[in-house]
Design an enzyme around this catalytic site. Structure first.
Site, PDB file in Angstrom:
ATOM      1  N   LYS A 199       0.858  -1.200   0.000  1.00 43.70           N
ATOM      2  CA  LYS A 199       0.000   0.000   0.000  1.00 43.70           C
ATOM      3  C   LYS A 199       0.881   1.233   0.000  1.00 43.70           C
ATOM      4  CE  LYS A 199      -4.464   1.002   0.305  1.00 43.70           C
ATOM      5  NZ  LYS A 199      -5.599   0.136  -0.049  1.00 43.70           N
ATOM      6  N   GLY A 248     -18.573   4.224  -2.727  1.00 45.91           N
ATOM      7  CA  GLY A 248     -19.932   4.545  -2.286  1.00 45.91           C
ATOM      8  C   GLY A 248     -20.846   5.006  -3.417  1.00 45.91           C
TER       9      GLY A 248
HETATM   10  N1  GLU Z   1      -7.319   0.362  -3.477  1.00 50.58           N
HETATM   11  C1  GLU Z   1      -8.110  -0.810  -3.716  1.00 50.58           C
HETATM   12  C2  GLU Z   1      -8.144  -1.695  -2.485  1.00 50.58           C
HETATM   13  O1  GLU Z   1      -7.944  -1.276  -1.374  1.00 50.58           O
HETATM   14  C3  GLU Z   1      -7.650  -1.529  -4.958  1.00 50.58           C
HETATM   15  C4  GLU Z   1      -6.257  -2.053  -4.892  1.00 50.58           C
HETATM   16  C5  GLU Z   1      -5.740  -2.560  -6.213  1.00 50.58           C
HETATM   17  O2  GLU Z   1      -6.480  -2.564  -7.164  1.00 50.58           O
HETATM   18  O3  GLU Z   1      -4.571  -2.930  -6.235  1.00 50.58           O
HETATM   19  O4  GLU Z   1      -8.465  -2.851  -2.583  1.00 50.58           O
END
Ligand code: GLU
Length: 422
Positions: A106, A223
């Protein structure tokens, strides 16, 4: 931040509870309690008045035993390393539960996008890649959109990365616009996945979606589309909010009118001069509805309000909206609280499809994407409830979240074991 609301402590606590129930190997547990790699960086950005502002950014790569890191980048004024660490852990469990070949990662930047113009946002996005580019890539770690980031930002990041690489590298990031080889169906995939989960949950609870009343907290990537899709399913969305508050109507809100007015005025009040009844974000959570969809940010349902939740089903479309103490209260009350890393996995599942399409340079139709998404997320749902049933037959009552953890952690632990990490 009080310890009980520290997202990283929460993610560790959730892992610990599952580890105990499943009797996880001690070394595997120790490896999985901390991220594999944590990167902090300072990003100098040229602003509109030619001054330079320095932003703090992060990328945390939690575990890559099952494949490259995967997870979004948040641009948020309240961003901090511990939140990004927790979110990277949750991505690990999310990819594992979906059984897609990624680990978890992340990213985040402390910034207020509402105060930035497009040039500044572009400079920041490119700066993030210049600072972190060497640590990410299609075989290393693949970012995506999240809170306050969007497809345009992904396109700038892909472009900057490609310049550094000296060739186009579309598969280094997902959630891109279609013009630069994003995937059909990615824009509403998080909400779409959530709706497939809701369909399965409704069967379990014998709830007719057409008769259901739904409240949604959040009007962002997740949302807003959950609102639109609920309407398509024939359900009644009686309340929805954004970060400054929400609106309520017993007879259901009009999606088209409300979102048009929000686009024009930036506010969620009403439409054509008419005003809906106002509700605060906390009032919305406690409304008498069948389904509550927290689709904003973490720590919204806590021990302070969990026993006031009246919904029969809580569909966690946001990441981390329910704290462990609240989780326990909801479970004891008999509320079906479906965990975030199951409910919102549609985003990363279609990100996986995007990466596959970029890798093979062959593109799928929207129908193909949705039907493959349905197959994967419905299988995840069934894995969670089959595990819960298996523990029930051993007289152990576990929540859907613990059950989902067991499925996900077991797969990562087995991959680490097979690779010889312990
Ligand atoms: N940000 C999204 C999540 O928390 C998508 C993550 C992604 O597609 O890698 O799942």
């Amino acid at each position: 931040m009080p310890e009980e609301l520290d997202p990283f402590k929460i993610s560790q606590q959730q892992l610990d509870s599952a580890a105990e129930v499943m009797n996880l190997d001690k070394t595997a547990h120790e490896i999985l309690r901390e991220p594999m790699r944590t990167i902090s960086t300072s990003i100098p950005v040229k602003m509109r008045d030619s001054s330079t502002e320095v932003f703090q950014g992060f990328r945390v790569q939690y575990n890559d035993a099952r494949g490259p890191g995967k997870g979004g980048i948040r641009f948020h004024p309240g961003e901090n390393l511990n939140t990004v660490k927790a979110l990277s852990a949750w991505m690990t469990w999310k990819c594992s539960l979906a059984n897609i070949p990624f680990g978890g990662a992340k990213g985040g930047v402390i910034c207020d996008t509402k105060k930035m113009n497009d040039i500044e946002l572009e400079n920041l996005s490119r700066g993030y890649i210049r600072a972190l580019g060497r640590f990410i890539g299609p075989k290393l770690d693949v970012p995506a959109p999240d809170v306050y980031t969007n497809p345009q930002i992904m396109a700038w990041m892909m472009d900057e990365y490609s310049k550094l690489a000296g060739h186009n590298e579309f598969g280094m990031i997902t959630g891109k616009p279609l013009e630069v080889w994003g995937s059909e169906g990615r824009f509403d995939s998080t909400a779409m996945g959530g709706m497939y989960v809701l369909r399965e949950a409704a069967k379990l609870r014998k709830l007719k979606i057409k008769d259901a009343k739904i409240a949604i907290q959040g009007f962002g990537n997740a949302g807003k589309f959950a609102f639109e899709l609920s309407k398509k399913l024939g359900a009644k969305v009686v309340a929805i909010s954004d970060s400054s508050g929400g609106v309520y109507s017993e007879n259901g809100l009009d999606y088209d009118k409300l979102s048009k007015a929000k686009e024009e005025t930036g506010e969620l009040h009403g439409y054509d001069g008419k005003k809906y009844e106002q509700v605060s974000n906390s009032e919305l959570l406690e409304l008498d509805v069948d389904v509550l969809i927290p689709a904003a940010i973490e720590n919204q349902i806590t021990k302070g309000n969990a026993d006031k939740i009246k919904a029969d089903i809580v569909l966690e479309l946001a990441n981390g909206p329910v704290t462990p103490a609240a989780d326990q209260i909801l479970f004891e009350k008999g509320v079906l609280d479906l965990p975030d890393f199951l409910v919102n996995s549609g985003g990363v599942i279609v990100s996986y499809f995007e990466w596959v399409q970029n890798t093979q340079n062959y593109y799928w139709t929207e129908e193909e994407v949705y039907s493959k998404l349905d197959g994967i997320i419905t299988k995840s749902f069934k894995d969670v409830f089959a595990t819960q049933d298996a523990y029930k037959s051993q007289k152990k009552k576990i929540s859907p979240r613990t059950s989902a953890y067991i499925v996900a952690v077991d797969r990562v632990a087995k991959a680490m074991k097979t690779r010889g990490w312990y």
